[in-house]
Design a protein around this motif. Structure first.
Motif: not given
Length: 880
Positions: A597-600, A624-625, A826-828
């Protein structure tokens, strides 16, 4: 000098006085047997029952799949350790012989040649027994009979009839055992929200015999003394001695570097005696000071201690002596209610940057010097200067604190009480008193330890009624709380170690809690003390959800470890985020769902049809989150060090939860079990940098701080670069004016509405562009690290493409390098080399240029070819 006392009638030998104590190690291989005698096997000491069973192949890896539940039977049985040994005539002729156990885990009866020597009930105590009269020449049988810690704790709880002592059991999701607060043992061994239930039994530290004729040193400790007004250093040295002969004792102390030599004439009473010797150092100007990492070096002086009895040298020891002062400053802040809360080392205010330490393994015999070194070096390499040894684990082994001394890691040391109420029967209090005296005596010579804390979260548990205690019963628990932590532990610490501050709990309001009767109405009050803060449902990118506290000693977010860490303890059917295994490993209620939920909120969740690919990508997105969440919160705390807003701020510490893992599982850690760096740990290396630019948005304006832990003032400006998600070339840049950034401060260098910033940069919008920024000096030379600022959630970013990244691994004189070439932003970007142990110089980064080279530091011999075969590259766009 020698003397002979004829003892032919009794032993057939002539007892000769020897000036040198004699030691016989009993560590090594013992025999372990189950309670019915059917199972007999060798067992290594130091060690535990689980390790012995595993070593003999009688159980699998306890960490494999569901074995924490499958092997519950081990802790429900009674076990016996046995060994036989010979005792030489010379040893038996000594005036005193002691049997010493440095660590017994936990409840046991000890017999020697069929005679009961003593009983133990505390994992954290050293036990010693006089056994001279029980020894014989050969085939001495030593047995340690252990009671099940689970059964013992349950029986102690049942015997406590007058009122309950909560919590009785851990939450069901932890799959643990009950009543751990009734046994003086590693509290997390009965389970925790990040760890398994393995209630261990065994001899977890060394066992030995020590024989002596005059005296034997049990403990040598010291405290540096500083007279601030006269800049004069002194030293207080304590000797804990077991003595037989007491006359004609001379003690000599010397530090050659400081031209010091002090001689004392004294005596030791028969039995155990503590003697304290205090002296000044005349050449104090030569004293070298110990500093935390990032603020100076960690020099030491060698102190020689020699003890003579009737002219014979009985003791000759050389120990490292460190000099430093520590103060916890709690004083009014102009224009703000409450009090400050920060540490001064050698008179200098220090912002504590670091994390919380938990036991590195469920089985302490597996925590090797290499494991400790890897974890602690990883902390320092991520620019940490402090660790909190959390109160639900163990007082760590001597080597841990030696390494912290050497590396400049400040230690916040809890006593081992956590998240519970505790009984206060006389025998419980007495064993705790012995524990406190021994542990403070053992550890107080370490300069790394800067504070003692009585417990973890027990003041908060009482104040906010975690355990649903009725109002009428509350005074009973407050009385127990004060009895245990204030009337006993606090008094012992103040007597044994007045050189360091003591807090009764963490979190706490410090002196304000004391004024409120030791249990504050709100121990989380940001105007005082330290704060623990967790919020899994609020948007972790929103800095307004964080408390602007004086000191943040716990905060964090969960993630899963890498697939390479999980693979050895799982099988194919487990490799799904919906599997029974992933549910079993998650010991925090709703933890897996909370991560998603936090990642979304900011990222697309993986949706690959291939289940293994979706699983590994989900592991990645949780990291990542976690990294982004802890980055946002830590940078907020660091930027708040020089600010007081609405009476809140002046933040001087950020210790996230947690540094390390106890097993391969989801947790709040930044280092996986085995030491592999999560994305969070790579981020920590940046957000704990000594000089760091930090951004926040406030009412639509971009604000950039320069955060400095340096001693010197710097003249700096902020440089902001605007990038389009669709192109590798920067769009434009903006530069602030030069401004002085005082050492040890957070200063605003740049403030501009985001709309104004973007208006002059082509067609950039919040959805199509992002920002990077850094600091420069007057010569245009970059100072400190780079940082970035998202103008929208990456899940909403327009123009982000799936990058085509090619990789080249090379090995040359400088080591192993990985060069990436990308077709687009590119990210992460996450580089993973599977089970090859080591770390990269950077990882989880934004790729904003066509080429980037990072180094790889292997922790075992490897080659460019092996690294290349194992290397995978994952970016944010790859997961959807």
């Amino acid at each position: 000098m020698y003397w002979c006392a004829c003892a032919l009638l009794f032993t057939g030998v002539c007892s000769v006085f020897s000036p040198v104590p004699e030691q016989l190690s009993l560590s090594g291989t013992w025999t372990l047997s189950g309670q019915d005698g059917a199972l007999v096997l060798p067992a290594v000491v130091p060690g535990c029952v689980h390790s012995a069973l595993r070593r003999e192949g009688l159980i699998q890896d306890p960490y494999f799949r569901f074995n924490d539940v499958s092997y519950r039977w081990i802790a429900l049985e009674n076990w016996t350790y046995s060994t036989t040994f010979a005792a030489s005539a010379h040893l038996r002729s000594r005036q005193e012989v002691e049997l010493i156990f440095d660590g017994v885990d936990t409840v046991a009866s000890i017999t020697l040649n069929g005679n009961l020597v003593g009983k133990t009930d505390n994992m954290f105590r050293r036990y010693d027994f006089s056994v001279r009269e029980l020894l014989k020449e050969a085939d001495n049988l030593l047995q340690v009979q252990f009671l099940s810690p689970v059964v013992y704790a349950s029986e102690r709880s049942k015997a406590h009839q007058s009122y309950r002592v909560p919590p009785q059991c851990p939450p069901d999701v932890q799959k643990g055992e009950c009543h751990v607060n009734f046994i003086r043992k590693e509290q997390s061994s009965f389970s925790w929200d990040w760890g398994p239930s393995f209630p261990t039994m065994g001899l977890w530290r060394d066992v030995r015999l020590e024989g002596f004729d005059a005296l034997q040193l049990q403990q040598l400790s010291y405290l540096p003394l500083y007279n601030g007004s006269g800049s004069q250093w002194g030293l207080q040295v304590e000797l804990l001695i077991d003595a037989v002969r007491t006359t004609g004792v001379q003690v000599t102390f010397s530090i050659s570097e400081l031209g010091l030599e002090q001689v004392f004439q004294t005596q030791f009473l028969p039995g155990r005696t503590k003697r304290t010797f205090t002296f000044n150092i005349e050449k104090s100007s030569r004293v070298k000071l110990w500093w935390p990492s990032g603020h100076g070096d960690q020099p030491f002086h060698l102190l020689s201690v020699r003890v003579f009895v009737d002219g014979s040298l009985m003791l000759d020891r050389e120990v490292k002596v460190y000099f430093r002062t520590v103060e916890l400053i709690q004083e009014p802040i102009p224009g703000s209610p409450g009090l400050s809360f920060y540490f001064q080392i050698n008179g200098k205010p220090i912002f504590l940057k670091g994390s919380n330490w938990i036991p590195a393994h469920a089985f302490q015999d597996q925590v090797t010097p290499a494991v400790l070194k890897n974890l602690l070096r990883s902390a320092v390499d991520a620019n940490m200067n402090a660790l909190r040894v959390w109160g639900g684990g163990v007082y760590e082994q001597d080597l841990f604190y030696d390494m912290c001394d050497d590396m400049g890691i400040m230690v916040w040391q809890d006593f081992m009480f956590a998240c519970a109420m505790y009984p206060t029967e006389a025998d419980f209090i007495q064993t705790v008193r012995e524990e406190a005296v021994q542990q403070v005596g053992r550890l107080k010579s370490h300069p790394s330890i800067i504070i003692w804390s009585g417990n973890n979260e027990n003041e908060a548990a009482l104040a906010t009624n975690w355990f649903n205690i009725s109002a009428s019963q509350r005074p009973v628990y407050v009385k127990d709380y004060v009895t245990l932590y204030v009337d006993n532990i606090r008094k012992i610490v103040q007597k044994e170690d007045p050189s360091r501050p003591f807090l009764v709990s963490s979190p706490t309001n410090g002196v304000e809690s004391e004024q409120e009767g030791w249990v504050a109405a709100d121990p989380y009050n940001p105007h005082y003390g330290d704060v623990h803060f967790y919020s899994y449902l609020s948007d972790c990118w929103d800095w307004t959800t964080f408390p602007r506290t004086r000191f943040a000693s716990e905060y964090g977010f969960q993630s899963w470890p890498s697939f390479s860490t999980l693979q050895p303890v799982s099988v194919g059917e487990d490799w799904s985020f919906d599997s029974r295994f992933t549910s079993h490993r998650q010991h925090h209620q709703s933890g897996n769902q909370q991560m998603l939920e936090q990642a979304a909120l900011h990222f697309h969740l993986p949706n690959a049809t291939d289940l293994l690919r979706r699983f590994t990508q989900t592991l990645y997105i949780t990291q990542v989150m976690q990294a982004q969440c802890v980055k946002a919160q830590t940078e907020f705390y660091r930027s708040s060090r020089s600010q007081v807003v609405g009476g809140k701020g002046h933040t001087m510490g950020a210790l996230y939860w947690q540094l390390n893992d106890i097993w391969p599982a989801p947790s709040w850690s930044s280092l996986e079990f085995g030491g592999k760096w999560k994305m969070l740990h790579y981020f920590a290396r940046s957000f704990f940098a000594p000089l760091l630019p930090v951004s926040v948005e406030d009412d639509g304006a971009l604000i950039i701080y320069a955060v400095s832990d340096l001693s010197a003032d710097l003249k700096l400006r902020a440089v902001v670069t605007v990038h389009s998600w669709a192109y590798l070339d920067p769009v434009c840049s903006r530069t602030s004016d030069l401004r002085v950034v005082p050492g040890g401060s957070a200063a605003v260098l740049y403030r501009q509405p985001v709309a104004t910033l973007l208006a002059g940069c082509g067609r950039c919008t919040r959805l199509t562009c992002l920002l990077t920024f850094h600091l420069e000096d007057s010569a245009g030379i970059q100072q400190g690290s780079n940082n970035y600022h998202f103008l929208s959630s990456p899940r909403e970013a327009e123009g982000l493409q799936r990058a085509n990244i090619t990789v080249k691994v090379q090995q040359d004189g400088g080591g192993l390098t990985v060069t990436l070439q990308s077709s687009s932003i590119a990210a992460f970007v996450w580089l993973d080399v599977g089970n090859i142990p080591g770390r990269f110089t950077a990882n989880g980064f934004l790729m904003l240029s066509r080429n980037k080279t990072v180094g790889f530091e292997p922790w075992r011999p490897t080659s460019a070819a092996e690294l290349s075969r194992s290397l995978t590259v994952t970016t944010l766009r790859d997961v959807y």
